[in-house]
Scaffold this motif. Structure first.
Motif, PDB file in Angstrom:
ATOM      1  N   GLY A 103       0.849  -1.189   0.000  1.00  0.00           N
ATOM      2  CA  GLY A 103       0.000   0.000   0.000  1.00  0.00           C
ATOM      3  C   GLY A 103       0.879   1.230   0.000  1.00  0.00           C
ATOM      4  N   ASN A 104       0.225   2.397   0.140  1.00  0.00           N
ATOM      5  CA  ASN A 104       0.963   3.670   0.194  1.00  0.00           C
ATOM      6  C   ASN A 104       1.855   3.867  -1.030  1.00  0.00           C
ATOM      7  N   TYR A 105       1.374   3.444  -2.163  1.00  0.00           N
ATOM      8  CA  TYR A 105       2.192   3.501  -3.377  1.00  0.00           C
ATOM      9  C   TYR A 105       2.477   4.936  -3.807  1.00  0.00           C
ATOM     10  N   PHE A 106       1.700   5.892  -3.282  1.00  0.00           N
ATOM     11  CA  PHE A 106       1.842   7.279  -3.709  1.00  0.00           C
ATOM     12  C   PHE A 106       2.905   8.036  -2.926  1.00  0.00           C
ATOM     13  N   ILE A 107       3.442   7.442  -1.891  1.00  0.00           N
ATOM     14  CA  ILE A 107       4.300   8.149  -0.952  1.00  0.00           C
ATOM     15  C   ILE A 107       5.771   7.853  -1.243  1.00  0.00           C
ATOM     16  N   ALA A 108       6.537   8.891  -1.514  1.00  0.00           N
ATOM     17  CA  ALA A 108       7.935   8.734  -1.906  1.00  0.00           C
ATOM     18  C   ALA A 108       8.768   8.054  -0.824  1.00  0.00           C
ATOM     19  N   THR A 109       8.522   8.393   0.415  1.00  0.00           N
ATOM     20  CA  THR A 109       9.334   7.856   1.506  1.00  0.00           C
ATOM     21  C   THR A 109       9.096   6.370   1.740  1.00  0.00           C
ATOM     22  N   GLU A 110       8.090   5.803   1.104  1.00  0.00           N
ATOM     23  CA  GLU A 110       7.847   4.362   1.227  1.00  0.00           C
ATOM     24  C   GLU A 110       8.802   3.546   0.366  1.00  0.00           C
ATOM     25  N   TYR A 111       9.477   4.197  -0.565  1.00  0.00           N
ATOM     26  CA  TYR A 111      10.355   3.484  -1.491  1.00  0.00           C
ATOM     27  C   TYR A 111      11.809   3.588  -1.032  1.00  0.00           C
ATOM     28  N   SER A 112      12.421   2.446  -0.857  1.00  0.00           N
ATOM     29  CA  SER A 112      13.817   2.414  -0.413  1.00  0.00           C
ATOM     30  C   SER A 112      14.797   2.507  -1.574  1.00  0.00           C
ATOM     31  N   TYR A 113      14.364   2.122  -2.746  1.00  0.00           N
ATOM     32  CA  TYR A 113      15.281   2.026  -3.881  1.00  0.00           C
ATOM     33  C   TYR A 113      14.890   3.031  -4.955  1.00  0.00           C
ATOM     34  N   TRP A 114      15.887   3.790  -5.404  1.00  0.00           N
ATOM     35  CA  TRP A 114      15.683   4.835  -6.401  1.00  0.00           C
ATOM     36  C   TRP A 114      16.764   4.721  -7.470  1.00  0.00           C
ATOM     37  N   GLY A 115      16.356   4.966  -8.716  1.00  0.00           N
ATOM     38  CA  GLY A 115      17.330   5.085  -9.769  1.00  0.00           C
ATOM     39  C   GLY A 115      17.947   6.473  -9.779  1.00  0.00           C
ATOM     40  N   GLN A 116      18.842   6.687 -10.725  1.00  0.00           N
ATOM     41  CA  GLN A 116      19.546   7.976 -10.792  1.00  0.00           C
ATOM     42  C   GLN A 116      18.740   9.043 -11.512  1.00  0.00           C
ATOM     43  N   GLY A 117      17.699   8.648 -12.202  1.00  0.00           N
ATOM     44  CA  GLY A 117      16.837   9.599 -12.892  1.00  0.00           C
ATOM     45  C   GLY A 117      17.172   9.731 -14.369  1.00  0.00           C
ATOM     46  N   THR A 118      16.161  10.053 -15.147  1.00  0.00           N
ATOM     47  CA  THR A 118      16.349  10.304 -16.569  1.00  0.00           C
ATOM     48  C   THR A 118      15.543  11.549 -16.939  1.00  0.00           C
ATOM     49  N   GLN A 119      16.145  12.423 -17.716  1.00  0.00           N
ATOM     50  CA  GLN A 119      15.518  13.699 -18.049  1.00  0.00           C
ATOM     51  C   GLN A 119      14.532  13.536 -19.197  1.00  0.00           C
ATOM     52  N   VAL A 120      13.347  14.083 -19.008  1.00  0.00           N
ATOM     53  CA  VAL A 120      12.354  14.182 -20.071  1.00  0.00           C
ATOM     54  C   VAL A 120      12.053  15.665 -20.275  1.00  0.00           C
ATOM     55  N   THR A 121      12.241  16.121 -21.494  1.00  0.00           N
ATOM     56  CA  THR A 121      11.988  17.511 -21.820  1.00  0.00           C
ATOM     57  C   THR A 121      10.984  17.567 -22.963  1.00  0.00           C
ATOM     58  N   VAL A 122       9.897  18.298 -22.743  1.00  0.00           N
ATOM     59  CA  VAL A 122       8.841  18.427 -23.744  1.00  0.00           C
ATOM     60  C   VAL A 122       8.803  19.877 -24.204  1.00  0.00           C
ATOM     61  N   SER A 123       9.043  20.083 -25.481  1.00  0.00           N
ATOM     62  CA  SER A 123       9.051  21.441 -26.025  1.00  0.00           C
ATOM     63  C   SER A 123       7.666  21.784 -26.568  1.00  0.00           C
ATOM     64  N   SER A 124       7.345  23.062 -26.488  1.00  0.00           N
ATOM     65  CA  SER A 124       6.017  23.506 -26.949  1.00  0.00           C
ATOM     66  C   SER A 124       6.036  23.902 -28.407  1.00  0.00           C
TER      67      SER A 124
END
Length: 124
Positions: A103-124
């Motif tokens: 449960g609590n899938y919406f809460i960031a602090t519930e997740y122990s494992y995180w990736g480094q992130g990937t950038q998404v940029t959307v141009s108008s």
């Protein structure tokens, strides 16, 4: 320990599509949920989507519901986020997350494992 690594980000025009991938390594149990959060410049990190181990349940932020689709392939130890009908406000760093959750899938602090992130940029 579990390691997560995202790929698939990039620059796309508004209305376009992208597919993010998250490769997971390490030992995962049958309660290992995966998800995605994002953080735009000068904004707080926000929940995007989550999926249970079996894939039988998925959860989405209202802002992406109907446009984004989360899925996973446990045989390949991967999770995916299909981004469609992208808007400039979807521009952010997208993080893959995981943890043993029921449960609590919406809460960031519930997740122990995180990736480094990937950038998404959307141009108008």
């Amino acid at each position: 320990q579990v390691q997560l690594a995202e790929s698939g980000g990039g620059l796309v025009q508004a209305g376009g599509n992208l597919r993010l991938s998250c490769a997971a390594s390490g030992r995962m149990s049958s309660t290992f949920a995966m998800g995605w959060f994002r953080q735009a410049p000068e904004k707080e990190r926000e929940f995007v989507a989550a999926i249970t181990w079996s894939g039988s349940a998925t959860y989405y932020a209202d802002s992406v519901k109907g446009r984004f689709t989360i899925s996973r392939d446990n045989g390949k130890n991967r999770a995916y986020l299909q981004l469609s009908s992208l808007k400039p406000e979807d521009t952010a760093v997208y993080y893959c997350v995981g943890n043993n959750l029921r449960g609590n899938y919406f809460i960031a602090t519930e997740y122990s494992y995180w990736g480094q992130g990937t950038q998404v940029t959307v141009s108008s």
